[in-house]
Write a protein that holds these residues in place. Structure first.
Motif, PDB file in Angstrom:
ATOM      1  N   PRO A  56       0.805  -1.222   0.000  1.00 54.53           N
ATOM      2  CA  PRO A  56       0.000   0.000   0.000  1.00 54.53           C
ATOM      3  C   PRO A  56       0.839   1.275   0.000  1.00 54.53           C
ATOM      4  O   PRO A  56       0.413   2.299  -0.545  1.00 54.53           O
ATOM      5  CB  PRO A  56      -0.840  -0.097   1.277  1.00 54.53           C
ATOM      6  N   ALA A  57       2.032   1.230   0.587  1.00 61.29           N
ATOM      7  CA  ALA A  57       2.876   2.433   0.624  1.00 61.29           C
ATOM      8  C   ALA A  57       3.284   2.851  -0.787  1.00 61.29           C
ATOM      9  O   ALA A  57       3.274   4.047  -1.111  1.00 61.29           O
ATOM     10  CB  ALA A  57       4.114   2.185   1.479  1.00 61.29           C
ATOM     11  N   THR A  58       3.611   1.890  -1.646  1.00 61.09           N
ATOM     12  CA  THR A  58       3.966   2.210  -3.026  1.00 61.09           C
ATOM     13  C   THR A  58       2.761   2.755  -3.774  1.00 61.09           C
ATOM     14  O   THR A  58       2.882   3.692  -4.571  1.00 61.09           O
ATOM     15  CB  THR A  58       4.526   0.964  -3.741  1.00 61.09           C
ATOM     16  N   PHE A  59       1.587   2.195  -3.521  1.00 61.64           N
ATOM     17  CA  PHE A  59       0.359   2.709  -4.126  1.00 61.64           C
ATOM     18  C   PHE A  59       0.165   4.182  -3.766  1.00 61.64           C
ATOM     19  O   PHE A  59      -0.106   5.010  -4.635  1.00 61.64           O
ATOM     20  CB  PHE A  59      -0.842   1.882  -3.663  1.00 61.64           C
ATOM     21  N   VAL A  60       0.335   4.513  -2.511  1.00 62.27           N
ATOM     22  CA  VAL A  60       0.155   5.892  -2.056  1.00 62.27           C
ATOM     23  C   VAL A  60       1.207   6.810  -2.673  1.00 62.27           C
ATOM     24  O   VAL A  60       0.897   7.930  -3.094  1.00 62.27           O
ATOM     25  CB  VAL A  60       0.173   5.966  -0.511  1.00 62.27           C
ATOM     26  N   GLN A  61       2.449   6.345  -2.771  1.00 60.85           N
ATOM     27  CA  GLN A  61       3.498   7.157  -3.400  1.00 60.85           C
ATOM     28  C   GLN A  61       3.164   7.450  -4.862  1.00 60.85           C
ATOM     29  O   GLN A  61       3.306   8.584  -5.327  1.00 60.85           O
ATOM     30  CB  GLN A  61       4.852   6.441  -3.317  1.00 60.85           C
ATOM     31  N   ARG A  62       2.714   6.434  -5.592  1.00 55.44           N
ATOM     32  CA  ARG A  62       2.326   6.636  -6.996  1.00 55.44           C
ATOM     33  C   ARG A  62       1.164   7.606  -7.103  1.00 55.44           C
ATOM     34  O   ARG A  62       1.156   8.507  -7.942  1.00 55.44           O
ATOM     35  CB  ARG A  62       1.925   5.307  -7.641  1.00 55.44           C
ATOM     36  N   LEU A  63       0.168   7.396  -6.270  1.00 54.78           N
ATOM     37  CA  LEU A  63      -1.005   8.252  -6.296  1.00 54.78           C
ATOM     38  C   LEU A  63      -0.621   9.695  -6.002  1.00 54.78           C
ATOM     39  O   LEU A  63      -1.082  10.628  -6.678  1.00 54.78           O
ATOM     40  CB  LEU A  63      -2.043   7.750  -5.286  1.00 54.78           C
ATOM     41  N   ASN A  64       0.235   9.900  -5.023  1.00 52.13           N
ATOM     42  CA  ASN A  64       0.683  11.252  -4.689  1.00 52.13           C
ATOM     43  C   ASN A  64       1.461  11.890  -5.836  1.00 52.13           C
ATOM     44  O   ASN A  64       1.308  13.083  -6.103  1.00 52.13           O
ATOM     45  CB  ASN A  64       1.511  11.253  -3.408  1.00 52.13           C
ATOM     46  N   ARG A  65       2.316  11.114  -6.526  1.00 54.57           N
ATOM     47  CA  ARG A  65       3.055  11.648  -7.678  1.00 54.57           C
ATOM     48  C   ARG A  65       2.101  12.113  -8.769  1.00 54.57           C
ATOM     49  O   ARG A  65       2.239  13.203  -9.321  1.00 54.57           O
ATOM     50  CB  ARG A  65       4.009  10.596  -8.253  1.00 54.57           C
ATOM     51  N   VAL A  66       1.129  11.265  -9.077  1.00 55.92           N
ATOM     52  CA  VAL A  66       0.167  11.601 -10.141  1.00 55.92           C
ATOM     53  C   VAL A  66      -0.660  12.821  -9.735  1.00 55.92           C
ATOM     54  O   VAL A  66      -0.881  13.723 -10.549  1.00 55.92           O
ATOM     55  CB  VAL A  66      -0.713  10.384 -10.481  1.00 55.92           C
ATOM     56  N   LEU A  67      -1.123  12.850  -8.508  1.00 53.34           N
ATOM     57  CA  LEU A  67      -1.881  14.007  -8.036  1.00 53.34           C
ATOM     58  C   LEU A  67      -1.049  15.274  -8.077  1.00 53.34           C
ATOM     59  O   LEU A  67      -1.525  16.334  -8.512  1.00 53.34           O
ATOM     60  CB  LEU A  67      -2.402  13.757  -6.620  1.00 53.34           C
ATOM     61  N   ASN A  68       0.180  15.180  -7.637  1.00 52.72           N
ATOM     62  CA  ASN A  68       1.066  16.340  -7.620  1.00 52.72           C
ATOM     63  C   ASN A  68       1.291  16.884  -9.029  1.00 52.72           C
ATOM     64  O   ASN A  68       1.338  18.101  -9.223  1.00 52.72           O
ATOM     65  CB  ASN A  68       2.410  15.980  -6.958  1.00 52.72           C
ATOM     66  N   GLN A  69       1.419  16.012 -10.007  1.00 52.23           N
ATOM     67  CA  GLN A  69       1.644  16.428 -11.386  1.00 52.23           C
ATOM     68  C   GLN A  69       0.387  17.016 -12.021  1.00 52.23           C
ATOM     69  O   GLN A  69       0.480  17.803 -12.953  1.00 52.23           O
ATOM     70  CB  GLN A  69       2.147  15.260 -12.218  1.00 52.23           C
ATOM     71  N   SER A  70      -0.772  16.624 -11.524  1.00 49.68           N
ATOM     72  CA  SER A  70      -2.014  17.086 -12.141  1.00 49.68           C
ATOM     73  C   SER A  70      -2.571  18.353 -11.514  1.00 49.68           C
ATOM     74  O   SER A  70      -3.474  18.965 -12.066  1.00 49.68           O
ATOM     75  CB  SER A  70      -3.061  15.978 -12.072  1.00 49.68           C
ATOM     76  N   ILE A  71      -2.038  18.747 -10.375  1.00 44.01           N
ATOM     77  CA  ILE A  71      -2.559  19.941  -9.684  1.00 44.01           C
ATOM     78  C   ILE A  71      -1.780  21.172 -10.131  1.00 44.01           C
ATOM     79  O   ILE A  71      -0.610  21.189 -10.253  1.00 44.01           O
ATOM     80  CB  ILE A  71      -2.492  19.753  -8.166  1.00 44.01           C
TER      81      ILE A  71
END
Length: 71
Positions: A56-71
Motif C-alpha cells: 500500500p505504501a507504493t500505491f500511495v506514493q504513486r497516487l501522490n506523484r500523479v496528483l502532484n503532477q495534475s494539480i
C-alpha cells in the motif's frame, strides 16, 4: 471440496482500449506518467475486487506523484 493445496488465483485485468484514460496513455507511451498510471489502474482493479494491496505504501506514493503532477 476439502482441498487445501489449491493454487493462488491470478486475476485478469481486462482493458477497454476505447476508454479515454487508455487512449491518452497509448497516445504518448514515452510520457513518464504512463508507468505510474498503469500501476494505479491495476491497483484500483484489485481494490475493487476486494484484494488487499501487497504494498500500500507504493500505491500511495504513486497516487501522490500523479496528483502532484495534475494539480
Amino acid at each position: 471440496m476439502g482441498q487445501t493445496n489449491l493454487p493462488e488465483l491470478q486475476p485478469t485485468l481486462e482493458i477497454n482500449p476505447d476508454h479515454e484514460i487508455i487512449r491518452k496513455l497509448l497516445a504518448d507511451p514515452s510520457n513518464g506518467k504512463v508507468e505510474d498510471a498503469a500501476w494505479l489502474l491495476f491497483d484500483q482493479a484489485l481494490l475493487l475486487e476486494g484484494v488487499p494491496l501487497k504494498d500500500p505504501a507504493t500505491f500511495v506514493q504513486r497516487l501522490n506523484r500523479v496528483l502532484n503532477q495534475s494539480i
